[in-house]
Design an enzyme around this catalytic site. Structure first.
Site, PDB file in Angstrom:
ATOM      1  N   ARG A 224       0.848  -1.187   0.000  1.00  0.00           N
ATOM      2  CA  ARG A 224       0.000   0.000   0.000  1.00  0.00           C
ATOM      3  C   ARG A 224       0.884   1.238   0.000  1.00  0.00           C
ATOM      4  O   ARG A 224       2.004   1.206   0.515  1.00  0.00           O
ATOM      5  CB  ARG A 224      -0.906   0.025   1.248  1.00  0.00           C
ATOM      6  N   HIS A 272      -1.361   0.805  -9.914  1.00  0.00           N
ATOM      7  CA  HIS A 272      -2.074  -0.125  -9.020  1.00  0.00           C
ATOM      8  C   HIS A 272      -2.746  -1.250  -9.826  1.00  0.00           C
ATOM      9  O   HIS A 272      -3.954  -1.448  -9.752  1.00  0.00           O
ATOM     10  CB  HIS A 272      -3.116   0.615  -8.162  1.00  0.00           C
TER      11      HIS A 272
HETATM   12  N1  LIG Z   1      -0.996  -3.820  -5.663  1.00  0.00           N
HETATM   13  C1  LIG Z   1      -2.016  -4.646  -5.796  1.00  0.00           C
HETATM   14  O1  LIG Z   1      -2.597  -4.781  -6.886  1.00  0.00           O
HETATM   15  C2  LIG Z   1      -2.451  -5.483  -4.621  1.00  0.00           C
HETATM   16  C3  LIG Z   1      -3.369  -6.526  -4.807  1.00  0.00           C
HETATM   17  C4  LIG Z   1      -3.699  -7.334  -3.715  1.00  0.00           C
HETATM   18  C5  LIG Z   1      -3.138  -7.091  -2.472  1.00  0.00           C
HETATM   19  N2  LIG Z   1      -2.286  -6.048  -2.320  1.00  0.00           N
HETATM   20  C6  LIG Z   1      -1.661  -5.766  -1.013  1.00  0.00           C
HETATM   21  O2  LIG Z   1      -0.718  -6.790  -0.739  1.00  0.00           O
HETATM   22  C7  LIG Z   1      -0.515  -6.836   0.663  1.00  0.00           C
HETATM   23  C8  LIG Z   1      -0.465  -8.289   1.124  1.00  0.00           C
HETATM   24  O3  LIG Z   1      -1.718  -8.933   0.927  1.00  0.00           O
HETATM   25  P1  LIG Z   1      -1.935 -10.444   1.400  1.00  0.00           P
HETATM   26  O4  LIG Z   1      -3.270 -10.862   0.914  1.00  0.00           O
HETATM   27  O5  LIG Z   1      -0.744 -11.271   1.070  1.00  0.00           O
HETATM   28  O6  LIG Z   1      -1.949 -10.255   3.011  1.00  0.00           O
HETATM   29  P2  LIG Z   1      -1.964 -11.402   4.107  1.00  0.00           P
HETATM   30  O7  LIG Z   1      -2.305 -12.731   3.506  1.00  0.00           O
HETATM   31  O8  LIG Z   1      -2.782 -10.902   5.235  1.00  0.00           O
HETATM   32  O9  LIG Z   1      -0.419 -11.525   4.567  1.00  0.00           O
HETATM   33  C9  LIG Z   1       0.191 -10.523   5.319  1.00  0.00           C
HETATM   34  C10 LIG Z   1       1.614 -10.950   5.673  1.00  0.00           C
HETATM   35  O10 LIG Z   1       2.250  -9.863   6.330  1.00  0.00           O
HETATM   36  C11 LIG Z   1       2.753 -10.302   7.599  1.00  0.00           C
HETATM   37  N3  LIG Z   1       2.679  -9.219   8.566  1.00  0.00           N
HETATM   38  C12 LIG Z   1       1.587  -8.504   8.959  1.00  0.00           C
HETATM   39  N4  LIG Z   1       1.941  -7.579   9.876  1.00  0.00           N
HETATM   40  C13 LIG Z   1       3.275  -7.721  10.058  1.00  0.00           C
HETATM   41  C14 LIG Z   1       4.228  -7.074  10.883  1.00  0.00           C
HETATM   42  N5  LIG Z   1       3.864  -6.085  11.702  1.00  0.00           N
HETATM   43  N6  LIG Z   1       5.501  -7.480  10.834  1.00  0.00           N
HETATM   44  C15 LIG Z   1       5.892  -8.503  10.029  1.00  0.00           C
HETATM   45  N7  LIG Z   1       5.039  -9.158   9.204  1.00  0.00           N
HETATM   46  C16 LIG Z   1       3.755  -8.770   9.233  1.00  0.00           C
HETATM   47  C17 LIG Z   1       1.865 -11.451   7.984  1.00  0.00           C
HETATM   48  O11 LIG Z   1       2.527 -12.247   8.941  1.00  0.00           O
HETATM   49  P3  LIG Z   1       1.876 -13.627   9.473  1.00  0.00           P
HETATM   50  O12 LIG Z   1       2.045 -14.605   8.318  1.00  0.00           O
HETATM   51  O13 LIG Z   1       2.705 -13.987  10.632  1.00  0.00           O
HETATM   52  O14 LIG Z   1       0.442 -13.342   9.779  1.00  0.00           O
HETATM   53  C18 LIG Z   1       1.648 -12.130   6.628  1.00  0.00           C
HETATM   54  O15 LIG Z   1       2.753 -12.972   6.337  1.00  0.00           O
HETATM   55  C19 LIG Z   1      -1.622  -5.996   1.277  1.00  0.00           C
HETATM   56  O16 LIG Z   1      -1.116  -4.701   1.584  1.00  0.00           O
HETATM   57  C20 LIG Z   1      -2.616  -5.858   0.153  1.00  0.00           C
HETATM   58  O17 LIG Z   1      -3.390  -4.700   0.300  1.00  0.00           O
HETATM   59  C21 LIG Z   1      -1.922  -5.245  -3.367  1.00  0.00           C
END
Ligand SMILES: NC(=O)c1ccc[n+]([C@@H]2O[C@H](COP(=O)([O-])OP(=O)(O)OC[C@H]3O[C@@H](n4cnc5c(N)ncnc54)[C@H](OP(=O)(O)O)[C@@H]3O)[C@@H](O)[C@H]2O)c1
Length: 309
Positions: A224, A272
């Site tokens: 983000r 994006h």
């Molecule tokens: N650019 C785009 O087109 C697009 C599209 C989709 C998503 N995104 C973005 O991609 C990102 C990831 O999405 P996702 O679905 O993969 O999320 P997710 O499945 O919730 O995974 C989040 C990961 O981040 C880790 N995490 C969270 N807080 C943390 C912290 N304080 N310190 C260290 N690690 C931390 C989590 O650790 P744990 O495994 O231990 O829980 C998990 O491994 C989000 O920001 C989403 O908005 C962007």
């Protein structure tokens, strides 16, 4: 079950048609069609205006039209205390993995340098490191990060991942906890942010983080815009500590036309698009979640609000 559908995207009609086709026993209404707000049990939304969901007194679930929920958990949103369900889709993870691989290859094989040289008709060769010598660090090993880390490892990069809780992924060196943060950064020639935006991760791509990366590192952000302190990135690029950046997300979107990132020679911008939600599979997940709620079950991919993701 009646659902409010709120979607600001140009393909909102396609989504609505798919939801109606895949959930014929369910009812989907846009906000102007809602006569009795208390009869709405589900809200299917992306960036709804503050206060819209509060008025739905019979709400049983909020279904997000994407992977990120930061826009809903932002301060001032006043969200009803019902299950908040996001889309976790292998199709989206695959889309993200191909974008991230392209971004890493762009920097690793110095395509940015050659694009600049081509404009000057300049024939100059630069040595490139072998893939096995390039160290990539992935921030976040969730749905997106783990798919990207695995893809990069398959291609032959030396991949490490950073997560809140320990993860065991084949071929990926795992880092957890603030004491390992400096060593994770020191071994990351490419730093890729795929964290959720939470109070803990906001601004994590900042001057101190960049200073701890090796000289000539690349920063890639598809998490983000709020993860990145844009002025710190510009400084780290301008003083040549960082070699480049590939950015898909921004604090303000669309990125304003006068923003200095647009014209920066070391920055590649995509609007994006790294992983756009797939309406076909996304609609299926939303319908499945609504049916689970109707059966009294907790749907998969319900957000843990204590951790903001
Ligand atoms: N650019 C785009 O087109 C697009 C599209 C989709 C998503 N995104 C973005 O991609 C990102 C990831 O999405 P996702 O679905 O993969 O999320 P997710 O499945 O919730 O995974 C989040 C990961 O981040 C880790 N995490 C969270 N807080 C943390 C912290 N304080 N310190 C260290 N690690 C931390 C989590 O650790 P744990 O495994 O231990 O829980 C998990 O491994 C989000 O920001 C989403 O908005 C962007």
């Amino acid at each position: 079950m009646r659902a409010l559908f709120w979607c600001p995207w140009p393909n909102a009609d396609e989504w609505l048609a798919l939801l109606r086709q895949k959930g014929p026993e369910l009812e989907f209404l846009i906000s102007s069609e809602i006569d009795a707000p208390e009869t709405i049990e589900a809200a299917i939304v992306w960036q709804p205006p503050s206060g819209l969901l509060e008025r739905l007194s019979g709400l049983r679930c909020i279904l997000v039209l994407g992977a990120g929920v930061d826009h809903l958990l932002a301060p001032g949103m006043r969200l009803p205390d019902v299950p908040l369900v996001r889309i976790v889709d292998p199709v989206m993870a695959e889309r993200m993995a191909s974008w991230v691989l392209a971004a890493v290859l762009f920097g690793h094989r110095q395509l940015d340098v050659y694009v600049r040289q081509q404009r000057e008709r300049s024939w100059r060769r630069h040595a490139a490191r072998d893939t096995a010598d390039v160290r990539v660090g992935v921030l976040g090993l969730g749905a997106m990060g783990s798919a990207c880390a695995s893809r990069l490892a398959q291609v032959g990069y030396r991949v490490a991942g950073w997560s809140r809780t320990p993860k065991a992924l084949a071929g990926i060196e795992g880092f957890t906890g603030s004491e390992t943060w400096p060593s994770f950064l020191a071994r990351s020639d490419f730093l890729i942010c795929l964290l959720p935006l939470t109070p803990e991760t906001r601004g994590i791509l900042n001057a101190r983080t960049f200073a701890a990366l090796p000289e000539g590192a690349f920063v890639i952000n598809a998490g983000r815009g709020g993860h990145l302190i844009e002025s710190d990135l510009l400084s780290a690029l301008d003083d040549d500590h960082l070699a480049g950046a590939v950015l898909d997300v921004f604090e303000e979107e669309p990125l304003p036309a006068q923003h200095p990132l647009w014209a920066h020679p070391k920055v590649l911008i995509t609007p994006h698009i790294a992983s756009i939600t797939n309406p076909e599979t996304g609609a299926e997940q939303i319908i499945a979640a609504m049916r689970a709620i109707r059966r009294g079950e907790m749907p998969p991919n319900t957000v843990d609000r204590r951790h903001h993701y």
